[in-house]
Design a protein around this motif. Structure first.
Motif, mmCIF file in Angstrom:
data_model
loop_
_atom_site.group_PDB
_atom_site.id
_atom_site.type_symbol
_atom_site.label_atom_id
_atom_site.label_comp_id
_atom_site.label_asym_id
_atom_site.label_seq_id
_atom_site.Cartn_x
_atom_site.Cartn_y
_atom_site.Cartn_z
ATOM 1 N N ASP A 190 7.772 5.141 17.921
ATOM 2 C CA ASP A 190 9.081 5.724 17.621
ATOM 3 C C ASP A 190 9.197 6.187 16.174
ATOM 4 O O ASP A 190 9.837 7.212 15.895
ATOM 5 N N HIS A 191 8.590 5.454 15.258
ATOM 6 C CA HIS A 191 8.804 5.722 13.837
ATOM 7 C C HIS A 191 7.637 6.400 13.132
ATOM 8 O O HIS A 191 7.831 7.019 12.079
ATOM 9 N N CYS A 192 6.422 6.283 13.669
ATOM 10 C CA CYS A 192 5.255 6.920 13.034
ATOM 11 C C CYS A 192 4.990 8.246 13.737
ATOM 12 O O CYS A 192 4.156 8.340 14.639
ATOM 13 N N GLN A 193 5.710 9.266 13.310
ATOM 14 C CA GLN A 193 5.664 10.553 14.008
ATOM 15 C C GLN A 193 4.349 11.284 13.812
ATOM 16 O O GLN A 193 4.050 12.233 14.537
ATOM 17 N N GLY A 194 3.541 10.864 12.843
ATOM 18 C CA GLY A 194 2.255 11.519 12.605
ATOM 19 C C GLY A 194 1.082 10.847 13.288
ATOM 20 O O GLY A 194 -0.070 11.242 13.086
ATOM 21 N N LEU A 195 1.346 9.818 14.103
ATOM 22 C CA LEU A 195 0.275 9.058 14.758
ATOM 23 C C LEU A 195 -0.544 9.964 15.676
ATOM 24 O O LEU A 195 -0.009 10.631 16.558
ATOM 25 N N VAL A 245 5.453 -0.379 9.754
ATOM 26 C CA VAL A 245 6.213 0.842 9.992
ATOM 27 C C VAL A 245 7.209 1.097 8.870
ATOM 28 O O VAL A 245 7.379 2.239 8.409
ATOM 29 N N ALA A 246 7.854 0.053 8.384
ATOM 30 C CA ALA A 246 8.863 0.215 7.337
ATOM 31 C C ALA A 246 8.274 0.768 6.045
ATOM 32 O O ALA A 246 8.970 1.456 5.287
ATOM 33 N N ASN A 247 7.002 0.502 5.808
ATOM 34 C CA ASN A 247 6.397 0.904 4.531
ATOM 35 C C ASN A 247 5.405 2.054 4.640
ATOM 36 O O ASN A 247 5.037 2.644 3.609
ATOM 37 N N ASN A 248 4.932 2.376 5.849
ATOM 38 C CA ASN A 248 3.877 3.378 5.983
ATOM 39 C C ASN A 248 4.118 4.358 7.135
ATOM 40 O O ASN A 248 3.179 4.973 7.633
ATOM 41 N N SER A 249 5.348 4.521 7.568
ATOM 42 C CA SER A 249 5.630 5.360 8.734
ATOM 43 C C SER A 249 5.270 6.827 8.504
ATOM 44 O O SER A 249 4.919 7.539 9.454
ATOM 45 N N ASP A 250 5.345 7.297 7.281
ATOM 46 C CA ASP A 250 5.061 8.710 6.994
ATOM 47 C C ASP A 250 3.572 9.013 6.905
ATOM 48 O O ASP A 250 3.189 10.181 6.964
ATOM 49 N N SER A 257 0.812 -1.217 0.000
ATOM 50 C CA SER A 257 0.000 0.000 0.000
ATOM 51 C C SER A 257 0.847 1.268 0.000
ATOM 52 O O SER A 257 0.607 2.185 -0.779
ATOM 53 N N LYS A 258 1.801 1.371 0.899
ATOM 54 C CA LYS A 258 2.713 2.514 0.995
ATOM 55 C C LYS A 258 2.051 3.802 1.465
ATOM 56 O O LYS A 258 2.719 4.834 1.562
#
Length: 434
Positions: A227-232, A199-204, A177-178
């Motif tokens: 840690d990696h999904c800063q927009g959560l 997280v590796a593919n949709n963190s942004d 999906s990305k």
């Protein structure tokens, strides 16, 4: 249909005695010309108008309409109509919804998988429908899904599927999906490795993640997401995965303000489960970073299991007690939950909650909603609670059996007095009798 056509049809009414009715099977040339004009108008509707009509039709009606003519069939396959789709998977004869036909599922996978953006799967209590959902997920290779929801209408059906099959199918969507922004996968076998793939593919893009009752997810998996999904902005999880480290990660400078944190506190071994405590400085860090966050906690515990909760200030805004809760715990809430907005107590017992409710009204200045059932409050104490809260109480759902008459107020008087303080007509709820 043209406006003039409507006027002619309305003036030539078959109920009028002045109109001569034709014999069955025959029509006048005037009537035939109007019928032809009507059909011609519908057949020549602009493409965007037909598309707009199709958007309002249920899937079954849309499919029937697509067989009217070639132009309408072309509209049926326009990508805009397949951005949002709910797969309804149920073979039960008693189901309240009809299952999506297998032929249609294959047509969607073949022609519209790349167009799907808002996708949900509704399955019933059997394992077969959950298996079908996994099979569909595993075929969404060329997809650009933005929101994904897995819904069990009864018991958690996805837990009946083998973990490897479920995780394998889910990661197909995570990888391809990305652009996933909203994921609701509660009561499933999702695990830490699959979350790392997410997280590796949709963190942004990830903004909402709901995954309560997912026993294969640990606090490390949730921490990886934080840690990696800063927009959560919205997160739903079980209490056993909540930690001080997670709250501090959600409070980092690079993280956006969290808007909604839902926590389910469920006892896996009633009477034997010990719950860890969250430090006050971790809660304080979250509130300092996200001052408007709603902290929603659902409790499904027994009285003796509340030992770890509300001993110090907790920034909870919405509290729901599904099982019995003690007077002591409710007293702690009044003293240590100043941000409380909504409180629902499903059961307490036969000990009146007079002092506890008054304390909550005095200390919780933001309280706007209260629900009480299977507990007891004297009419005088309840009226004092309402007086202290005033018109900010927008929701007040109290079962009639909760209110105990005393020497000052009877049940017949209480609704009038409460209505005065609320500024609107109010009555206690009554259990229906069939």
């Amino acid at each position: 249909m043209k406006r003039s056509d409507f006027s002619v049809v309305n003036t030539v009414s078959p109920s009028s005695p002045a109109v001569k009715r034709p014999r069955p099977g025959f029509c006048s040339s005037l009537e035939c010309s109007h019928m032809y004009a009507v059909l011609q108008d519908w057949g020549s509707l602009p493409h965007h108008v037909v598309l707009r009509i199709f958007q309002y039709l249920p899937l079954i009606d849309r499919a029937r309409a697509s067989s009217v003519c070639r132009r309408w069939n072309d509209v049926f396959h326009v990508p805009d109509l397949w951005r949002r789709f709910e797969f309804e998977l149920d073979q039960s004869a008693t189901s309240y919804f009809k299952s999506t036909h297998p032929d249609l599922i294959q047509q969607i996978i073949k022609k519209h998988a790349a167009h799907l953006q808002y996708v949900s799967f509704k399955v019933h209590s059997g394992a077969e429908s959950a298996e079908t959902a996994c099979n569909i997920l595993s075929q969404l290779v060329h997809c650009s899904v933005r929101t994904l929801g897995l819904i069990s209408t009864a018991k958690p059906s996805f837990m009946n599927v083998s973990k490897s099959h479920f995780v394998s199918a889910l990661t197909v969507v995570f990888i391809n999906s990305k652009s996933l922004s909203s994921i609701k996968i509660e009561d499933t076998s999702v695990d830490d490795p699959s979350l790392k793939i997410l997280v590796a593919n949709n963190s942004d893009t990830l903004r909402l993640l709901k995954m309560s009752s997912c026993p294969h997810v640990s606090s490390d998996g949730i921490l990886c997401v934080a840690d990696h999904c800063q927009g959560l902005r919205e997160l739903a999880l079980n209490y056993y995965t909540l930690s001080d480290e997670l709250l501090l990660a959600l409070s980092s400078e690079t993280h956006v303000n969290l808007e909604h944190l839902r926590i389910d506190v469920v006892s896996e071994n009633p009477g034997q489960t010990e719950f860890h405590s969250i430090k006050k400085h971790s809660w304080d860090a979250l509130i300092k970073h996200s001052p408007g966050v709603n902290v929603v906690i659902y409790f499904f515990l027994y009285k003796e299991e509340f030992e770890s909760f509300f001993k110090e200030e907790t920034p909870v805004t919405h509290l729901y007690f599904g099982h019995s809760v003690s007077k002591t715990v409710l007293g702690h809430i009044g003293r240590n939950c100043p941000r409380l907005i909504e409180l629902v107590v499903c059961a307490n017992g036969l000990q009146p909650l007079d002092n506890e409710l008054i304390c909550i009204a005095e200390r919780c200045k933001n309280l706007m909603a209260l629900g009480l059932s299977e507990c007891e409050v004297s009419c005088s104490a309840f009226l004092e609670f309402v007086r202290l809260c005033g018109r900010r109480l927008t929701q007040l759902s109290i079962m009639e059996e909760v209110l105990i008459p005393d020497d000052r107020y009877s049940l017949e008087e209480i609704h009038t007095e409460v209505s005065k303080y609320l500024g609107r007509v109010w009555f206690p709820d009554v259990m229906p009798i069939w």
